[in-house]
Design an enzyme around this catalytic site. Structure first.
Site, PDB file in Angstrom:
ATOM      1  N   ASN A 171       0.785  -1.244   0.000  1.00  0.00           N
ATOM      2  CA  ASN A 171       0.000   0.000   0.000  1.00  0.00           C
ATOM      3  C   ASN A 171       0.808   1.281   0.000  1.00  0.00           C
ATOM      4  O   ASN A 171       0.322   2.322  -0.411  1.00  0.00           O
ATOM      5  CB  ASN A 171      -0.993  -0.018   1.160  1.00  0.00           C
ATOM      6  CG  ASN A 171      -0.290  -0.052   2.496  1.00  0.00           C
ATOM      7  OD1 ASN A 171       0.848  -0.476   2.595  1.00  0.00           O
ATOM      8  ND2 ASN A 171      -0.982   0.414   3.524  1.00  0.00           N
ATOM      9  N   GLU A 226       6.167  -4.186  11.310  1.00  0.00           N
ATOM     10  CA  GLU A 226       4.965  -3.388  11.540  1.00  0.00           C
ATOM     11  C   GLU A 226       3.862  -4.122  10.810  1.00  0.00           C
ATOM     12  O   GLU A 226       3.944  -4.326   9.588  1.00  0.00           O
ATOM     13  CB  GLU A 226       5.068  -1.991  10.972  1.00  0.00           C
ATOM     14  CG  GLU A 226       6.428  -1.416  10.873  1.00  0.00           C
ATOM     15  CD  GLU A 226       6.595  -0.845   9.475  1.00  0.00           C
ATOM     16  OE1 GLU A 226       7.640  -1.067   8.893  1.00  0.00           O
ATOM     17  OE2 GLU A 226       5.649  -0.230   8.980  1.00  0.00           O
ATOM     18  N   CYS A 260      -2.540   0.932   7.144  1.00  0.00           N
ATOM     19  CA  CYS A 260      -2.473   0.232   8.433  1.00  0.00           C
ATOM     20  C   CYS A 260      -3.020   1.118   9.535  1.00  0.00           C
ATOM     21  O   CYS A 260      -3.585   0.657  10.507  1.00  0.00           O
ATOM     22  CB  CYS A 260      -1.044  -0.166   8.741  1.00  0.00           C
ATOM     23  SG  CYS A 260       0.029   1.251   8.913  1.00  0.00           S
TER      24      CYS A 260
END
Ligand SMILES: NC(=O)C1=CN([C@@H]2O[C@H](COP(=O)(O)OP(=O)(O)OC[C@H]3O[C@@H](n4cnc5c(N)ncnc54)[C@H](OP(=O)(O)O)[C@@H]3O)[C@@H](O)[C@H]2O)C=CC1
Ligand SMILES: O=C(O)[C@H](O)COP(=O)(O)O
Length: 458
Positions: A171, A226, A260
């Site tokens: 993304n 992450e 996210c």
């Protein structure tokens, strides 16, 4: 294939397949196979990239190990200078690179350019920060510890890990690649980048559940991860409701919710819920839905499987009685923004990460209920609170088990020098430029032993 063989990419394409870069050269794989990069908007193959063999991957790792020795002997100022040059090249070519994001992940054109420029700035900041923090060490003297004389000097400094494997998500493919590449290189590491399949880029990993699977295989290899998020937005009765509505729309629907740090569940006090839902719906009705080339606000999600997953969550909520504020609408990978009200904890979307333009609203009757729902999640990336009472905000922030809490704004990773970390299943370690540099180093101590104690001015 708009960009194939044109301008900056001409040297790296072999027929219709982009080469991979290793050991100083653009190469074609012996596999004779390639991977299609499917344009989410057209659902047609846009580009093709090499499908490398295991042998070629092994050779890449070996070449990185060899290169790292010379790179670690490159003066820090020189490493920084080269990163500044790379940042300039990124920005110089922001247009063709942004075009790739538009075609490969349907990122709105304006957001794509922003990502590339932001990435150039990240690389430059990393170069500067690297010179600052790697250019100094620590001197410890022995007599600061009980029972010791001053006969030992300990010089400690930060040294490179060796070879870093970076695995970024689809993304933010440029920003989340350079957020690993920059820190790794300024610290004297070599780096191998495995780009996400959706785009044509050491165990610095960004992604979803995959990270947990990889971490189980990593053994002694240090990890920085992450991962997924279910960022909660807690709205109290005294909040500025216009500010809340604007941040819910921006926070939950930017890049079609494929962030996210997107707001992924709203936990709102019952007494203000109707007003906020109405404001949000009014804003959603004005969002432009369409292709990324037209700078639409809502563009197709990255793959058909993503769209199918999102649809599954929506249908589950429908079966269990959620209130649909808009008709559910989908055309191919394009899903129209959808607000689900009166969502209950027995619905999958109360807990799972859609990674799409669908947002659940859960009504609460106390801040404690909001905190409870936030903390009951397996995720702990970010969260946000809207209230005019800073004391309450701090108390709730402290109670939320997330790596970051935003007060009176939607969750966000940027600016990229802020520490960024996930708790629980949302990550390992902390990103953000300084922390990333430190996580890609180890500490080395050199102890000078004197024949007898020596005290200055003594
Ligand atoms: N915390 C953060 O900063 C961020 C977290 N994310 C999270 O990432 C997810 C969406 O991104 P997405 O790319 O779909 O995430 P995925 O977890 O599907 O993939 C992330 C990366 O891992 C790679 N990968 C997948 N399986 C393996 C494996 N077995 N071994 C090695 N690498 C593997 C993928 O490659 P391939 O594409 O080839 O499968 C991709 O490069 C969401 O959960 C989102 O929350 C996204 C951005 C930032
Ligand atoms: O990958 C992501 O989703 C990014 O970390 C989000 O970055 P942002 O919150 O600064 O847009």
């Amino acid at each position: 294939m708009a960009l194939a063989g044109t301008g900056v990419f001409a040297e790296i394409i072999d027929g219709e397949v982009y080469r991979y870069y290793a050991d100083g050269e653009w190469r074609s794989s012996a596999s004779g196979k390639s991977v299609a990069i499917v344009n989410p908007t057209t659902r047609q193959t846009q580009y093709r990239v090499q499908a490398c063999t295991q042998e070629e991957v092994n050779k890449v790792m070996e070449a990185a190990k060899v290169a790292q020795k010379a790179w670690a002997r490159t003066p820090l100022w020189k490493r920084a200078e080269l990163l500044h040059k790379a940042a300039a090249i990124l920005k110089e070519h922001k247009a063709p690179i942004a075009e790739c994001l538009v075609k490969e992940i349907a990122k709105p054109a304006k957001d794509a350019v922003t990502e590339v420029v932001r990435s150039g700035d990240l690389v430059s900041y990393t170069a500067e920060e690297g010179v600052r923090i790697l250019g100094e060490g620590k001197l410890l003297v022995s007599d600061s510890f009980p029972g010791n004389e001053r006969n030992k000097y300990c010089l400690s400094s930060k040294i490179p890990l060796g070879v870093v494997l970076a695995i970024p998500p689809f993304n933010y493919p440029v920003n989340l690649a350079v957020s690993k590449i920059g820190p790794a290189l300024i610290a004297g590491n070599a780096l191998v980048l495995k780009p996400p399949t959706q785009v044509s880029l050491l165990h610095s990993f960004t992604g979803g559940d995959t990270g947990i699977a990889i971490s189980k295989k990593a053994g002694m290899v240090p990890l920085q991860m992450e991962l997924g998020g279910k960022d909660a937005c807690i709205v109290l009765e005294d909040a500025d409701l216009d500010l809340v509505a604007a941040n819910i729309v921006k926070g939950a629907f930017s890049y079609s919710g494929q962030r996210c740090t997107a707001v992924k569940v709203v936990l709102i006090m019952e007494s203000v819920a109707d007003a906020v839902v109405q404001k949000v719906n009014a804003k959603l009705a004005k969002l432009k839905v369409g292709p990324p080339e037209d700078n639409s606000d809502i563009t197709p999600v990255v793959t058909e499987s993503s769209a199918n997953f999102i649809e599954g969550l929506v249908m589950d909520a429908k079966e269990k009685g959620a209130t649909f504020c808009q008709e559910y609408r989908r055309e191919g990978n394009l899903i129209w923004p959808l607000l689900l009200d009166h969502v209950r904890p027995d619905m999958r979307i109360a807990w799972e990460e859609p990674f799409g333009p669908v947002l659940p609203v859960i009504r609460i009757n106390s801040a404690e209920e909001g905190i409870h729902h936030c903390n009951a999640s397996n995720f702990g990336l970010q969260g946000c609170i809207f209230t005019r009472d800073i004391n309450k905000a701090i108390l709730i922030s402290d109670a939320m088990e997330t790596g970051t809490v935003q007060i009176n704004s939607a969750p966000a990773r940027g600016p990229d020098h802020f520490p960024f970390q996930g708790l629980k299943d949302s990550g390992i370690g902390s990103q953000g430029i300084t922390n990333s540099i430190n996580m890609m180093t180890k500490v080395k101590s050199t102890v000078i032993n004197l024949p007898s104690p020596s005290y200055t001015m003594g």
